[in-house]
Design an enzyme around this catalytic site. Structure first.
Site: not given
Ligand code: AMP
Length: 364
Positions: A7, A14, A57, A146, A174, A207, A248, A350
């Site tokens: 990926n 990944k 992917r 997604h 998602h 975004r 984040d 994924e």
């Molecule tokens: P992903 O694209 O699925 O890897 O999601 C990444 C995003 O998930 C990060 O930028 C965070 O904003 C959010 N995230 C990850 N862990 C947590 C958590 N424990 N609580 C709240 N948001 C989280």
């Protein structure tokens, strides 16, 4: 059957190694500036001697690719022609395929497209209301993204509830760095929030999601911004980041708890958008059996889940505070006992879905 999954993202690679659908090795290389080099590193340091196939992917498969596809030169040409629709993603996906072909000659390479799951969405959902000739000439359509995650999560939801996916209507949410909603009817994508590109729909980390298209004209004509600058604004400096300076969700939640108003507003804008899509997809589906949260925010942020579904009791939708806030991990139900709509959390995977789809193609 042993499957390697690659990926390749815009800044990370990944990978996972699967034997008969079970993970046996895997990893994540971050801050990647040279995808080809990162893939070489994975292949040099992993025992791939007896791999039966590599599943890749690929983000954009246009309208053509509706299923996992065995890669040959013609398929690579077609994926290359789609680069203008996914300039950040398809080129790195192609690099990964090229290196895997070079280093594992004779091993089947399979492309699994993010857009493929959405090829069942009906024209009324797939078309933008613009001049059809202009749309057709330029490939302007709702492709959706997604898809691998929405497919995996909606099927796992059926499994969790002990139901046949063919009889289940699910709204899959998602919520990660990128975020999208998908209305899944009887196991098939029926509507989704991302469109021509992964910019449409929900509020994301950086975004904007939906905005009035006139914002773009205004910023160009009145503020004198170039299209490149507006592209950068909407993709990199908007969403949570634009609203409060942090992309984040962990940081947004921490600041909100500490009484920070900008973070609280960013949280509200984010959750209101999710709720609006839940309402829209409830209406489109007519009946909803389950709503499932997945990805970094969806799996971990209980306050986001609670706020996104608050006040929807009249629709049979509720979140049980104790279940939602339990801190439990893994697949679980967070709606109250006996609720009309099951609210679930299902960690997405994924890479496993790509491995399964790759294996399925080879044994077909
Ligand atoms: P992903 O694209 O699925 O890897 O999601 C990444 C995003 O998930 C990060 O930028 C965070 O904003 C959010 N995230 C990850 N862990 C947590 C958590 N424990 N609580 C709240 N948001 C989280």
């Amino acid at each position: 059957m042993k499957i390697l999954v690659l990926n390749c993202g815009s800044a990370s690679v990944k990978w996972g190694l699967y034997a008969d659908g079970k993970p046996i090795d895997g990893g994540l290389i971050e801050r990647v500036t040279d995808c080809a080099q990162a893939v070489r590193e994975v292949l040099f340091t992993t025992d791939v001697s007896d791999v039966d196939a590599v599943g890749h992917r690929v983000v954009h498969g246009g309208l053509r690719f509706t299923t996992p596809t065995l890669v040959d030169d013609e398929v690579l040409d077609a994926v290359t022609r789609l680069v203008p629709l996914a300039p950040l993603h398809n080129p790195v996906n192609l690099e990964g395929i090229a290196i895997a072909r070079e280093m594992l000659p004779g091993v089947p390479q399979v492309a699994v497209f993010d857009t493929a799951f959405h090829r069942t969405i009906p024209p009324a959902q797939a078309m933008y209301a613009i001049d059809v000739e202009v749309a057709q000439e330029n490939g302007i359509a709702r492709y959706g993204f997604h898809g691998t995650s929405h497919a995996y999560v909606s099927h796992r939801t059926a499994e969790l509830l002990g139901r046949d996916p063919a009889g289940l209507n699910v709204i899959s949410l998602h919520l990660g760095n990128g975020a999208s909603a998908c209305a899944v009817r009887g196991g098939l994508s029926f509507a989704t929030s991302m469109g021509l590109s992964p910019l449409e729909g929900l509020v994301m980390g950086t975004r904007s999601g939906n905005i009035d298209p006139a914002v773009v004209f205004h910023l160009h004509r009145v503020a004198g911004m170039s299209f490149e600058a507006i592209d950068d604004l909407l993709n990199q400096r908007s969403g949570l980041k634009g609203l409060c300076g942090d992309n984040d969700m962990r940081e947004v939640l921490r600041r909100r708890d500490a009484g920070d108003e900008a973070a609280a507003l960013a949280f509200d804008v984010y959750c209101d958008r999710v709720k609006a899509y839940v309402g829209a997809y409830y209406a489109l589906l007519g009946r909803v059996d389950a709503i499932t949260f997945t990805a970094g925010v969806g799996e971990n942020a209980a306050p986001v889940r609670a706020a996104s579904l608050s006040g929807l009791e009249a629709m049979g939708i509720a979140v049980d505070p104790a279940r939602n806030g339990s801190g439990e991990r893994g697949e679980r139900l967070i709606s109250p006992e006996g609720a009309a709509v099951a609210v679930c959390v299902v960690p997405t995977d994924e890479e496993l879905e790509i491995a399964n789809q790759t294996a399925e193609l080879l044994t077909r």
